[in-house]
Design an enzyme around this catalytic site. Structure first.
Site, PDB file in Angstrom:
ATOM      1  N   ALA A  60       0.876  -1.344   0.058  1.00  0.00           N
ATOM      2  CA  ALA A  60       0.309   0.272   0.004  1.00  0.00           C
ATOM      3  C   ALA A  60       1.023   1.166  -0.258  1.00  0.00           C
ATOM      4  CB  ALA A  60      -0.840   0.024   1.347  1.00  0.00           C
ATOM      5  N   GLY A  61       0.511   2.129  -0.331  1.00  0.00           N
ATOM      6  CA  GLY A  61       1.354   3.756   0.168  1.00  0.00           C
ATOM      7  C   GLY A  61       1.541   3.990  -1.745  1.00  0.00           C
ATOM      8  N   PHE A  62       2.089   3.090  -2.263  1.00  0.00           N
ATOM      9  CA  PHE A  62       1.999   3.413  -4.095  1.00  0.00           C
ATOM     10  C   PHE A  62       0.468   4.174  -4.739  1.00  0.00           C
ATOM     11  CE2 PHE A  62       3.504   2.910  -9.006  1.00  0.00           C
ATOM     12  CZ  PHE A  62       4.232   3.231  -9.206  1.00  0.00           C
ATOM     13  N   THR A  84      -3.042   3.539   1.464  1.00  0.00           N
ATOM     14  CA  THR A  84      -4.369   3.874   2.211  1.00  0.00           C
ATOM     15  C   THR A  84      -5.706   4.621   1.609  1.00  0.00           C
ATOM     16  OG1 THR A  84      -3.288   2.576   4.348  1.00  0.00           O
ATOM     17  CG2 THR A  84      -5.065   4.021   4.775  1.00  0.00           C
ATOM     18  N   ASN A 109       8.663   8.306   4.833  1.00  0.00           N
ATOM     19  CA  ASN A 109       7.376   9.641   4.713  1.00  0.00           C
ATOM     20  C   ASN A 109       6.460  10.628   5.554  1.00  0.00           C
ATOM     21  OD1 ASN A 109       4.635   8.139   4.709  1.00  0.00           O
ATOM     22  ND2 ASN A 109       6.065   6.372   4.434  1.00  0.00           N
ATOM     23  N   ARG A 110       6.281  11.232   5.993  1.00  0.00           N
ATOM     24  CA  ARG A 110       5.435  11.729   6.613  1.00  0.00           C
ATOM     25  C   ARG A 110       3.936  11.686   6.140  1.00  0.00           C
ATOM     26  NH1 ARG A 110       9.913  15.127   8.423  1.00  0.00           N
ATOM     27  NH2 ARG A 110       9.514  17.343   7.340  1.00  0.00           N
ATOM     28  N   PHE A 113      -1.577   9.995   5.254  1.00  0.00           N
ATOM     29  CA  PHE A 113      -3.291   9.464   4.492  1.00  0.00           C
ATOM     30  C   PHE A 113      -3.082  10.582   3.422  1.00  0.00           C
ATOM     31  CE2 PHE A 113      -4.461   6.540   7.555  1.00  0.00           C
ATOM     32  CZ  PHE A 113      -3.415   5.486   7.353  1.00  0.00           C
ATOM     33  N   ASN A 169      -5.696  -0.783   8.351  1.00  0.00           N
ATOM     34  CA  ASN A 169      -4.495   0.190   8.705  1.00  0.00           C
ATOM     35  C   ASN A 169      -4.326   0.283   9.928  1.00  0.00           C
ATOM     36  OD1 ASN A 169      -1.916   0.870   8.722  1.00  0.00           O
ATOM     37  ND2 ASN A 169      -2.559   2.140   6.842  1.00  0.00           N
ATOM     38  N   SER A 172       0.052   3.268  10.759  1.00  0.00           N
ATOM     39  CA  SER A 172       0.618   4.144  10.090  1.00  0.00           C
ATOM     40  C   SER A 172       0.696   5.812  10.915  1.00  0.00           C
ATOM     41  CB  SER A 172      -0.515   5.466   8.683  1.00  0.00           C
ATOM     42  OG  SER A 172       0.340   6.221   8.761  1.00  0.00           O
ATOM     43  N   ASN A 174       1.888   8.166  10.915  1.00  0.00           N
ATOM     44  CA  ASN A 174       1.687  10.131  10.625  1.00  0.00           C
ATOM     45  C   ASN A 174       0.031  10.545  10.383  1.00  0.00           C
ATOM     46  OD1 ASN A 174       4.302  10.357   9.596  1.00  0.00           O
ATOM     47  ND2 ASN A 174       3.985   8.780   7.683  1.00  0.00           N
ATOM     48  N   THR A 175      -1.025   9.688  11.012  1.00  0.00           N
ATOM     49  CA  THR A 175      -2.335  10.244  11.841  1.00  0.00           C
ATOM     50  C   THR A 175      -1.809  10.219  13.014  1.00  0.00           C
ATOM     51  OG1 THR A 175      -2.844   9.691   9.769  1.00  0.00           O
ATOM     52  CG2 THR A 175      -4.279   9.683  11.714  1.00  0.00           C
ATOM     53  N   LYS A 213      -3.073  -4.641   9.666  1.00  0.00           N
ATOM     54  CA  LYS A 213      -2.269  -4.229   9.076  1.00  0.00           C
ATOM     55  C   LYS A 213      -1.094  -3.855  10.589  1.00  0.00           C
ATOM     56  CE  LYS A 213       1.215  -2.281   6.009  1.00  0.00           C
ATOM     57  NZ  LYS A 213       1.752  -1.139   4.481  1.00  0.00           N
ATOM     58  N   ASN A 242       3.838  -1.790   8.922  1.00  0.00           N
ATOM     59  CA  ASN A 242       4.022  -0.988   8.057  1.00  0.00           C
ATOM     60  C   ASN A 242       5.747  -0.096   9.213  1.00  0.00           C
ATOM     61  OD1 ASN A 242       3.122   1.785   7.248  1.00  0.00           O
ATOM     62  ND2 ASN A 242       1.099   0.825   7.834  1.00  0.00           N
ATOM     63  N   THR A 243       6.010   0.445   8.491  1.00  0.00           N
ATOM     64  CA  THR A 243       7.271   1.826   8.777  1.00  0.00           C
ATOM     65  C   THR A 243       7.556   2.288  10.229  1.00  0.00           C
ATOM     66  OG1 THR A 243       5.886   3.916   8.615  1.00  0.00           O
ATOM     67  CG2 THR A 243       6.795   3.642   6.506  1.00  0.00           C
ATOM     68  N   GLY A 264      11.608   0.398   3.924  1.00  0.00           N
ATOM     69  CA  GLY A 264      13.619   0.589   2.685  1.00  0.00           C
ATOM     70  C   GLY A 264      14.492  -0.834   3.541  1.00  0.00           C
TER      71      GLY A 264
HETATM   72  C1  LIG Z   1       5.432   6.455   0.711  1.00  0.00           C
HETATM   73  C2  LIG Z   1       5.403   5.836   1.353  1.00  0.00           C
HETATM   74  C3  LIG Z   1       3.829   5.611   1.539  1.00  0.00           C
HETATM   75  C4  LIG Z   1       2.884   4.730   2.038  1.00  0.00           C
HETATM   76  N1  LIG Z   1       1.554   4.713   2.358  1.00  0.00           N
HETATM   77  C5  LIG Z   1       0.793   3.799   2.453  1.00  0.00           C
HETATM   78  C6  LIG Z   1       0.045   3.919   2.713  1.00  0.00           C
HETATM   79  O1  LIG Z   1      -0.851   4.459   2.266  1.00  0.00           O
HETATM   80  N2  LIG Z   1      -0.928   2.861   3.584  1.00  0.00           N
HETATM   81  C7  LIG Z   1      -0.034   1.768   4.062  1.00  0.00           C
HETATM   82  O2  LIG Z   1      -0.565   0.718   4.957  1.00  0.00           O
HETATM   83  N3  LIG Z   1       1.845   1.776   4.314  1.00  0.00           N
HETATM   84  C8  LIG Z   1       2.056   2.442   3.821  1.00  0.00           C
HETATM   85  N4  LIG Z   1       3.188   2.915   3.772  1.00  0.00           N
HETATM   86  C9  LIG Z   1       4.156   1.783   4.125  1.00  0.00           C
HETATM   87  C10 LIG Z   1       4.193   0.448   2.866  1.00  0.00           C
HETATM   88  O3  LIG Z   1       2.769  -0.144   2.710  1.00  0.00           O
HETATM   89  C11 LIG Z   1       5.524  -0.818   3.668  1.00  0.00           C
HETATM   90  O4  LIG Z   1       4.442  -1.341   4.906  1.00  0.00           O
HETATM   91  C12 LIG Z   1       6.835  -0.179   4.083  1.00  0.00           C
HETATM   92  O5  LIG Z   1       6.889   0.739   2.443  1.00  0.00           O
HETATM   93  C13 LIG Z   1       7.877  -1.262   4.224  1.00  0.00           C
HETATM   94  O6  LIG Z   1       7.808  -1.824   3.271  1.00  0.00           O
HETATM   95  P1  LIG Z   1       8.857  -1.308   2.161  1.00  0.00           P
HETATM   96  O7  LIG Z   1      10.267  -1.394   3.218  1.00  0.00           O
HETATM   97  O8  LIG Z   1       9.086  -2.219   1.317  1.00  0.00           O
HETATM   98  O9  LIG Z   1       9.042  -0.087   1.275  1.00  0.00           O
HETATM   99  C14 LIG Z   1       3.862   3.287   3.093  1.00  0.00           C
HETATM  100  C15 LIG Z   1       5.489   3.689   2.536  1.00  0.00           C
HETATM  101  C16 LIG Z   1       5.990   4.323   2.201  1.00  0.00           C
HETATM  102  C17 LIG Z   1       7.909   4.479   1.606  1.00  0.00           C
END
Ligand SMILES: Cc1cc2nc3c(=O)[nH]c(=O)nc-3n(C[C@H](O)[C@H](O)[C@H](O)COP(=O)(O)O)c2cc1C
Length: 362
Positions: A60-62, A84, A109-110, A113, A169, A172, A174-175, A213, A242-243, A264
């Site tokens: 999610a998020g891309f 999301t 990222n911050r 949503f 979810n 996150s 950031n909320t 998640k 998640n992050t 990452g």
């Molecule tokens: C720019 C960005 C935006 C993201 N937006 C969301 C989101 O809207 N909802 C969500 O559940 N996770 C979001 N994530 C988290 C990713 O889905 C993933 O759980 C996290 O980045 C770890 O995976 P990765 O290391 O492969 O990126 C976002 C991540 C990034 C980098």
């Protein structure tokens, strides 16, 4: 075309990360329908009531607004997850809010949503529904919502006909206050309400799996409590993770000081360790999706051995391009054969105990 987009990557590294993201989405919109070869049958598996030709998905998020689900599937992903999404559109946090960490291959990222809201995504998903493919819908709550659980329930009701599976979810960073929904009593109430909504919708739309998640920053005691609630309420799966708001000591990038969620490569150890700890608690009863720092076949393989039935990635694609998914699939098939497994399902969690026994990553 995939190669062309791959070649554009070094230039994308020079421009603002949010602009680069917009360019990538626009490039995918014009990606021609490629006649992709079939996936190696050894990669096929059945989980959450879904038949997947391979276990690698886009996290999610891309594709927050469900603009490019078909193009993502054409890149070779076995499934994709949009969102999301929140009921009302919202702008998210002020810019800058997305930062590259080029030395460690991470992102902070911050965003908060930022998304166009349910209605815009419903239209897009309805328009593509006849094409099939596995498209999960990840739902969240608006920042100013008075009843956050009601926002998630609305998400289930709104996307019941269109989602292959749902993700709630609650992780996150950031909320403000969102992650408090992971605490036992709040989670109990939330899951009771969303599962009731899912079951009600099942009568008209078929039963869709509901996944939660979670954050990699939970303590093991918090994880114990969360797993107990998930078992009691009967969620179908967990996405780990998640992050993180933590910052591993090894980070050297200037942007590491920025607030927000880190993803990452620097997230790989922590999220894989949490995955293994979660697998040790749920075994094969509650399937897990492993996400965090996957940028190679070896990393995806480790997620499966740690307990993942499915693997997702996002940040790895930013640093390694759209061709990454094909390379991961090839390397995964090779590793399965080399290890004597006849399917992905056989390898799930094979090394969870050993990975969980490693020291807590710092
Ligand atoms: C720019 C960005 C935006 C993201 N937006 C969301 C989101 O809207 N909802 C969500 O559940 N996770 C979001 N994530 C988290 C990713 O889905 C993933 O759980 C996290 O980045 C770890 O995976 P990765 O290391 O492969 O990126 C976002 C991540 C990034 C980098």
């Amino acid at each position: 075309m995939i190669r062309l987009i791959d070649y554009a990557r070094p230039f994308a590294a020079l421009i603002d990360p949010e602009e680069a993201h917009r360019l990538a989405i626009n490039a995918l919109k014009v990606l021609p329908s490629l006649a992709l070869g079939h996936d190696d049958p050894i990669l096929g598996l059945s989980v959450f009531g879904l038949e997947l030709s391979n276990p690698i998905g886009l996290a999610a998020g891309f594709d927050k607004n469900a603009e490019v689900a078909d193009a993502v599937l054409r890149l070779g992903f076995g499934f994709t997850e949009v969102g999301t999404l929140t009921p009302k559109p919202q702008a998210g946090n002020p810019r800058p809010r997305l930062f590259r960490l080029p030395v460690s291959e991470g992102i902070i990222n911050r965003l908060g949503f930022n998304n166009e809201g349910f209605a815009a995504a419903v239209d897009r998903l309805a328009e593509r529904a006849y094409r099939g493919g596995i498209v999960g819908v990840n739902v969240g709550a608006n920042r100013d919502s008075r009843d956050r659980a009601a926002d998630y329930v609305a998400g289930i009701e709104t996307f019941a006909q269109l989602a292959s599976y749902f993700v709630v979810n609650v992780s996150s960073p950031n909320t403000p206050g969102l992650r408090d929904l992971q605490a036992a009593s709040a989670l109990d109430d939330l899951l009771a309400r969303v599962i009731e909504a899912r079951d009600r919708a099942a009568e008209r739309a078929g039963r869709k799996a509901l996944l939660l998640k979670i954050s990699p920053d939970l303590s093991l005691a918090e994880l114990d409590e969360l797993v107990a609630v998930v078992r009691r309420r009967g969620a179908d799966g967990l996405i780990v993770s998640n992050t993180t708001v933590t910052r591993p000591a090894m980070l050297r990038d200037a942007a590491a000081r920025e607030q927000g969620g880190l993803s990452g490569r620097p997230l790989f150890s922590l999220s894989t360790w949490m995955l293994a700890e979660t697998f040790r608690r749920v075994g094969h009863e509650i399937p897990l999706v492993g996400v965090g720092g996957v940028d190679s076949a070896e990393a995806a393989w480790t997620k499966i051995l740690a307990g993942a039935s499915l693997v997702q990635l996002y940040t790895g694609m930013i640093f390694h391009g759209f061709g990454l998914v094909g390379r991961i699939k090839a390397g995964l098939a090779e590793r399965l054969r080399r290890s004597g497994y006849i399917s992905v399902a056989d390898a799930i969690g094979a090394e969870a105990r050993a990975i969980a026994a490693e020291p807590w990553p710092t």
